[in-house]
Design a protein around this motif. Structure first.
Motif, PDB file in Angstrom:
ATOM      1  N   LEU A  63       3.891  -8.334  11.326  1.00 36.94           N
ATOM      2  CA  LEU A  63       2.540  -8.102  11.687  1.00 36.94           C
ATOM      3  C   LEU A  63       1.505  -7.105  10.858  1.00 36.94           C
ATOM      4  CD1 LEU A  63       3.884  -7.407  15.415  1.00 36.94           C
ATOM      5  CD2 LEU A  63       2.132  -9.192  14.625  1.00 36.94           C
ATOM      6  N   VAL A  64       2.391  -6.150  10.245  1.00 40.50           N
ATOM      7  CA  VAL A  64       1.564  -5.096   9.324  1.00 40.50           C
ATOM      8  C   VAL A  64       1.112  -6.035   7.899  1.00 40.50           C
ATOM      9  CG1 VAL A  64       1.698  -3.196   7.726  1.00 40.50           C
ATOM     10  CG2 VAL A  64       2.512  -3.086  10.012  1.00 40.50           C
ATOM     11  N   LEU A  65       2.159  -6.970   7.589  1.00 40.13           N
ATOM     12  CA  LEU A  65       1.781  -7.689   6.426  1.00 40.13           C
ATOM     13  C   LEU A  65       0.721  -8.610   6.653  1.00 40.13           C
ATOM     14  CD1 LEU A  65       3.638  -7.808   3.895  1.00 40.13           C
ATOM     15  CD2 LEU A  65       4.564  -9.899   5.022  1.00 40.13           C
ATOM     16  N   LEU A  66       0.492  -9.097   7.914  1.00 42.97           N
ATOM     17  CA  LEU A  66      -0.244 -10.052   8.437  1.00 42.97           C
ATOM     18  C   LEU A  66      -1.816  -9.657   8.809  1.00 42.97           C
ATOM     19  CD1 LEU A  66       2.039 -12.611  10.053  1.00 42.97           C
ATOM     20  CD2 LEU A  66       0.678 -13.066   7.994  1.00 42.97           C
ATOM     21  N   GLN A  67      -1.843  -8.168   8.736  1.00 43.88           N
ATOM     22  CA  GLN A  67      -3.093  -7.541   9.239  1.00 43.88           C
ATOM     23  C   GLN A  67      -4.400  -8.154   8.628  1.00 43.88           C
ATOM     24  OE1 GLN A  67      -4.200  -4.472  11.278  1.00 43.88           O
ATOM     25  NE2 GLN A  67      -2.475  -5.440  12.240  1.00 43.88           N
TER      26      GLN A  67
ATOM     27  N   LEU B 168       3.022   0.221  12.198  1.00 44.83           N
ATOM     28  CA  LEU B 168       2.322  -0.403  13.475  1.00 44.83           C
ATOM     29  C   LEU B 168       1.792   0.622  14.261  1.00 44.83           C
ATOM     30  CD1 LEU B 168       1.631  -3.498  14.224  1.00 44.83           C
ATOM     31  CD2 LEU B 168       3.573  -3.256  15.925  1.00 44.83           C
ATOM     32  N   SER B 169       2.733   1.600  14.643  1.00 40.50           N
ATOM     33  CA  SER B 169       2.526   2.435  15.654  1.00 40.50           C
ATOM     34  C   SER B 169       1.391   3.640  15.491  1.00 40.50           C
ATOM     35  CB  SER B 169       3.805   3.443  15.902  1.00 40.50           C
ATOM     36  OG  SER B 169       3.854   4.449  14.978  1.00 40.50           O
ATOM     37  N   CYS B 170       0.855   3.362  14.058  1.00 37.29           N
ATOM     38  CA  CYS B 170      -0.238   4.237  13.505  1.00 37.29           C
ATOM     39  C   CYS B 170      -1.552   3.585  13.442  1.00 37.29           C
ATOM     40  CB  CYS B 170       0.166   4.707  12.319  1.00 37.29           C
ATOM     41  SG  CYS B 170       1.467   5.952  11.876  1.00 37.29           S
ATOM     42  N   LEU B 171      -1.513   2.014  13.669  1.00 32.89           N
ATOM     43  CA  LEU B 171      -2.751   1.454  13.637  1.00 32.89           C
ATOM     44  C   LEU B 171      -3.358   1.789  14.651  1.00 32.89           C
ATOM     45  CD1 LEU B 171      -1.410  -2.020  12.342  1.00 32.89           C
ATOM     46  CD2 LEU B 171      -2.717  -0.459  11.095  1.00 32.89           C
TER      47      LEU B 171
END
Ligand code: 13P
Ligand code: ZN
Length: 214
Positions: free
Chosen positions: A185-189, A101-104
């Motif tokens: 949250l990453v999974l649901l991107q 997430l911190s890289c998005l």
């Protein structure tokens, strides 16, 4: 709790985080407040294989007084202790979901872990994304200090989370909660997500013992 008990607890909880994949290699560091200062994991140590007697000890002024040399991220920890007086422990990880997430590119820096599920609201609160700094750069500590204790957790861009809490156990649990929500949250991107409403979030604040007080 005695210092010996806190040392044992730190070793046990760090090992548990390592064994469940929240930390790999020598990533991450954990500290706990003691009567006359701070215990913190030694630099370059692996969370899975800590030795209670070699944990670094700093006095109240941050001077290294015992054990192996301290984590190079000690200023991240001290910034939380200084700005949130109720802080009894700090956990920094490179856990996969939070670091992803911190890289998005398009994360909301003021609320980078939005209220997806109740427990992240109850245990972690609003998480601020801080810009990228080289590991060991004291500037990240200055930025945490600049938040004036308003957040119990931050996410360091392209690096990982730092979580503060009342004691070791609840802080480890908050770091786990942050990680699991980040993973979701990453999974649901790219999908339409229903976040908790403002009223639902408000009803959770202070519920069931959380979130951590400053
Ligand atoms: O997570 C880390 C750097 O950001 C690990 O550093 P230390 O080994 O110095 O604690
Ligand atoms: Zn790190």
């Amino acid at each position: 709790m005695t210092e010996a008990q806190l040392r044992d607890d730190l070793v046990r909880l760090a090992k548990s985080l390592f064994e469940r994949g929240f930390s790999v290699g020598s990533a991450g560091n954990i500290s706990v407040r003691v009567a006359d200062g701070l215990l913190i994991t030694p630099t370059n140590s692996c969370l899975g294989f800590l030795d209670a007697d070699r944990i670094s000890k700093l006095d109240r002024d941050g001077r290294h007084v015992a054990g192996d040399p301290p984590s190079k991220e000690v200023f991240l920890h001290r910034a939380f202790y200084e700005t949130r007086p109720a802080t009894g422990a700090v956990v920094h990880l490179h856990s996969t979901g939070a670091t992803a997430l911190s890289c998005l590119a398009d994360v909301d820096a003021d609320d980078c872990i939005p209220p997806l599920t109740p427990y992240v609201v109850m245990r972690v609160g609003t998480v601020k994304l801080l810009p990228y700094f080289r590991p060991g750069d004291a500037s990240a500590g200055d930025l945490i200090r600049g938040l004036n204790g308003a957040h119990a957790a931050v996410l360091l861009a392209n690096h990982g989370p730092v979580v503060a809490g009342a004691d070791l156990r609840s802080t480890v649990q908050a770091a786990e909660e942050l990680e699991e929500t980040a993973k979701l949250l990453v999974l649901l991107q790219g999908q339409r997500v229903r976040l908790l409403s403002a009223d639902q979030v408000q009803a959770l604040r202070g519920a069931f013992g959380g979130p951590p007080t400053p």
